[in-house]
Design a protein around this motif. Sequence first.
Motif, short mmCIF file in Angstrom:
data_model
loop_
_atom_site.label_atom_id
_atom_site.label_comp_id
_atom_site.label_asym_id
_atom_site.label_seq_id
_atom_site.Cartn_x
_atom_site.Cartn_y
_atom_site.Cartn_z
N PRO A 171 -7.06 -1.99 -1.99
CA PRO A 171 -6.55 -0.85 -2.49
C PRO A 171 -4.99 -0.60 -2.19
O PRO A 171 -4.55 -1.35 -1.29
CB PRO A 171 -7.40 0.25 -1.53
CG PRO A 171 -8.67 -0.69 -1.25
CD PRO A 171 -8.27 -2.24 -1.17
N VAL B 66 0.01 -1.00 3.67
CA VAL B 66 -0.20 -0.50 5.25
C VAL B 66 -0.31 -1.88 6.14
O VAL B 66 0.17 -2.02 6.78
CB VAL B 66 -1.31 0.36 5.48
CG1 VAL B 66 -1.83 0.29 7.00
CG2 VAL B 66 -1.06 1.61 4.80
N GLN C 35 -3.82 4.12 12.61
CA GLN C 35 -3.74 3.22 13.73
C GLN C 35 -2.55 3.64 14.48
O GLN C 35 -2.44 3.27 15.61
CB GLN C 35 -3.82 1.84 13.39
CG GLN C 35 -2.51 1.46 12.64
CD GLN C 35 -2.63 1.96 10.98
OE1 GLN C 35 -3.79 2.43 10.65
NE2 GLN C 35 -1.52 1.67 10.14
N TRP D 181 -10.34 3.04 4.65
CA TRP D 181 -9.70 1.57 4.00
C TRP D 181 -9.02 1.70 2.65
O TRP D 181 -7.90 1.52 2.57
CB TRP D 181 -10.84 0.81 3.96
CG TRP D 181 -10.55 -0.56 3.37
CD1 TRP D 181 -10.90 -1.02 2.07
CD2 TRP D 181 -9.86 -1.38 4.04
NE1 TRP D 181 -10.34 -2.20 1.99
CE2 TRP D 181 -9.66 -2.75 3.09
CE3 TRP D 181 -9.20 -1.76 5.15
CZ2 TRP D 181 -9.15 -3.72 3.27
CZ3 TRP D 181 -8.56 -2.83 5.58
CH2 TRP D 181 -8.59 -4.00 4.85
N THR D 182 -9.38 2.75 1.98
CA THR D 182 -8.74 3.14 0.53
C THR D 182 -7.79 4.13 0.69
O THR D 182 -7.17 4.53 -0.15
CB THR D 182 -9.88 3.22 -0.45
OG1 THR D 182 -10.61 4.60 -0.05
CG2 THR D 182 -11.00 2.24 -0.57
N LEU D 183 -7.68 4.46 1.77
CA LEU D 183 -6.81 5.70 2.37
C LEU D 183 -7.14 6.84 1.34
O LEU D 183 -6.24 7.47 0.76
CB LEU D 183 -5.25 5.09 2.11
CG LEU D 183 -4.89 3.99 3.24
CD1 LEU D 183 -3.73 3.44 2.80
CD2 LEU D 183 -4.78 4.79 4.60
N GLU E 3 -2.97 1.43 -1.52
CA GLU E 3 -2.12 1.85 -0.11
C GLU E 3 -2.37 0.94 0.90
O GLU E 3 -1.61 0.59 1.69
CB GLU E 3 -2.51 3.26 0.23
CG GLU E 3 -1.82 4.11 1.14
CD GLU E 3 -0.08 4.34 0.43
OE1 GLU E 3 0.03 4.50 -0.79
OE2 GLU E 3 0.41 4.52 1.26
N ARG E 4 -3.55 0.61 1.22
CA ARG E 4 -4.12 -0.40 2.19
C ARG E 4 -3.37 -1.52 2.19
O ARG E 4 -3.14 -2.17 3.20
CB ARG E 4 -5.68 -0.31 2.02
CG ARG E 4 -6.15 -1.41 3.02
CD ARG E 4 -6.01 -0.85 4.61
NE ARG E 4 -6.64 0.32 4.51
CZ ARG E 4 -6.22 1.04 5.71
NH1 ARG E 4 -5.45 0.91 6.47
NH2 ARG E 4 -6.97 2.48 5.76
#
Lengths: 756, 241
Positions: free
Chosen positions: B62, B68, A94, A66-68, B64-65
């Motif tokens: 976050p 995305v 994804q 989620w936080t990559l 980056e998230r």
Amino acid sequence: MSKLKLLKSKTSRTLVLLVVLFSSVVTLILTAIQLHIDYKDGINVIHQRITQIKLTNIESITQALWTLDNFSIKIQLDGLSRINDIIFVKIVDQNKKLIANSGEINTKNTISEEIDIYKNYRDKQTLLGTLSVVATKENVYQKLIDTVITILISQAIKTFLVSLFILFLFYYLVTRHLQKIASYSENLDLSTDAQALVLDRKKPDVYQNDDLDRVVKSINNMSTTAYNSYTRLLKNQSELSNREAQFKAIFNSISDAIVFANTERKIIQTNPAFYSQFGYSMDELEGNTTLMLYANPEEYQVQGKKRYSKEATPKSSIYEIEYKRKDGSTFPSETMGHAVKLSDGTPIGFIGIIRDITERKNAEKERIVLQNQLLQSQKMDAIGQLTGGIAHDFNNILASILGFAELTMMSLEKSDEHNLIPYIKNINTAGERARTLVAQMLSFSRSTSGSPENIELPLFIKEVTSLIRPTTPTSIDIKTNISKDIPLVYIDKTQLHQVLMNLCINARDAIENNGTITIDLSYEVDSKTQCNSCNKSIQGEYVKISVSDTGSGIPADILDKIFDPFMSTKEVGKGTGMGLSVVHGILHKHNAHITIETKLNAGTTLNLYLPPSHNITDAMPDEKSNHISKQDGKGKHILVVDDEKSITVLLKDILENYGYKVTCETDSSKAFDIFMSTDFDLVITDQTMPETSGIDLVKQILKTKPSTPIFLCSGYSESINEEEALKLGCRKYLDKPINFQSLLKALHDLFKNESA
Amino acid sequence: MKNSYMVIFTFLVSFISLNCNSETRLHITTGFTSPVSDFYSDVLKEVDKRLTEISITFDVLPAERSLVLVNQGINDAECCRIPVVVTRQYKNLVPVNQSFFSARFSAFKNENNAVIKTWTDLKPFSVGSVEGWKIAVLKVKEVKPAEVHIVTTPEQLFKMLDHNRIDFGVVGYSSGLKIIADLKLKNISAIEPPLIEKPLFLMLNKKHKTLIPTFNKVFLEMKNDGTIDKLYKKFKSSINK
């Protein structure tokens, strides 16, 4: 008990082999089950590990994802890849873009599972990525291999030991006894009464009535029964061999052909006579049906349905049928054939016994021909004898009539009653006609004597032709065809003249207006035909005289009667009906024959077959030595005995005319006394007489003077024949009416021999 | 009969009402942390007020998230980024033309005395940055310092800096100061001036491209009427506290 001995038994080996085989199969099946379970367990462990990853690691991975936090993700994946059996993990986002991975896939035996990682965001499950976990199954397999090796080795050892024990046990309890039983059975000699089989057991009572004991008892019983059966079998076999030999001897010696066919009518067996009859060897017959034997193939079908079908009864039947030999010739047969069935009715084939009846058939034909000849001959003889007898009596009567008519004429010429002379002349004329007729009758009955001589037929034919010409109408042409080199024939010239005249007159009468009479003279070296009057065959050398006309021909219904006396187709008064009868008599007297060729409204040809004289040299008399002169008798004294006075008178006249001295006696009872009273050179006696028969007289004479020559004459007596007469002591047997020429010749020969 | 008219009337009113209330709902996120995120929140609340046809909600994710999810279309806009930097990776993002805030990335130092004036000055050191802070991360990686540590949160970065595990941390200037204050990190200080300053723009998902003029207009209005300044002052004051 050595190991070798243990393994020597095939049964033991088989048993051990089967035990090992079965044990191996069971081991393999159980091992397979065990491996399957282990495999399942191993796989389950892998799945549990993956599940554990899901439960333990997914949350932190989700957060990192989620936080990559790729670094964190990488660290976690490295941790996962170090778990047992897990060889590779990776996470893609994804969009399936690789985020991080760890480990490597170095085998194909893997279990893979993909775990989608979601984050609940704004009340929705948002796909963050996918965790792929790859676990290897190599460890599972290795474990399985270890398990297999362990199981198989342990099972092999166990199976070996168990098999060894079973082998020993089986040998001790069963095999050694079986070997003994086998040895006993192998050495069992059925020709001798063998000793009973006993097994080597330490405690027989313990094993009483067990399986082996029962087997031993059964074998002992069987050997006894087999010995008895074998003895009986040998006896039966001997009898069977004898019977077979007998049957074979019969089968081979039977002169009739025997053929045995199967239900398809294919030839199975034949006897030697079959080969000689049909010409086929068994090799040539093999595989063929009896069809090849039938002259008429349709008969094969007919006989098949009638006698050789499965439904036909096995009852024998004899039938005549024609068969064909190998060379294609056929022969008639008498065949006995029937279906051969077993006792339960099952047909196994057909048998045929074939007898060649060619000879019998030919004999039957010949017999019929001979019978016809005999009948014809008997008929002609009977008619001849009848005719001759009547003619002879009539001749005697006529002699008296004409004699007394002559005496009456002489007396009337000397008296004044000249008016009676024409009557007497008429009587005389009628008597002469009657004499002529009687002469013809005698010719037919061969009663007339003849003087055969060598005749040159070409000249003779010309002479006859010249005689016929004046009595034949000019509308009828007479032709002659005479071949060259015609041999002489030995025949009575007058009688042959009469024969030809009769034939020419018949030919003339058969032609109504215009026509031709043709006389052909030829010489046949090898004639082959049959006489139409006596039915005998005509074979060999003959001089042939053919008289042909172009007349009306002879109807078929009277053709077989034309030689009968008084048979005439002419108008009453124009013919006596004796013409061809006389021809028949004359010809057969000279061993000649006659044939007829006729066609209605086309003409008739009568062919005379005369034997050439060079063929009958023996029968020809020596002209010089046989010449009978008027002085032939030289005063020899002859006693003539006949109850018919006219005969005695006639004989007296003839014999005295030839120089003999004749004493006649009509009373036979006095004849012997007369004989005893005088010396006679010869006695001629009739057989049938009222008082003393000719035979009795002969016996009396020969008893007294055995060297006396006696001629016995017999009319138609059945009491004696020539053979009996000669046996009785007679010098000659003469048929009545007596042929005087023959009588004179016989006398000439008798006295010539005596003087010699 | 009367009831029937009532039902029809009610249906028509509801239908008209539905059509009148049909507004565009936008969920805007940011990768910035407080206090910048608070500033953005205030601005967007004002925008929400002014644009009756648009309803805006706001959320902090976050860094980056945040990008995305907007790029995926799950969220509608990202506030706020340097377009040139983010559109290389996130193709579905389009910027509005009006910027109301500039990003300033500064290097924060612990007790070391190194002098940093440009990015290349960081080269000999162990430098950290935060995932999602694109400019900072890119610049750090370009420099290729002796060690690079990219962490997930600015808090991590500052803790590492505090524990001397890195020599410098490069993050947003305002955010850095806020974290220092929140974590009460006494040994950490920002190196003045910031290493870089770039204007930031609201990044819309392409599906909302038509809204660009609307946002341009409202941002321009807010700049012109002094609303942006007013809110920025509020933001500055929160940092100073």
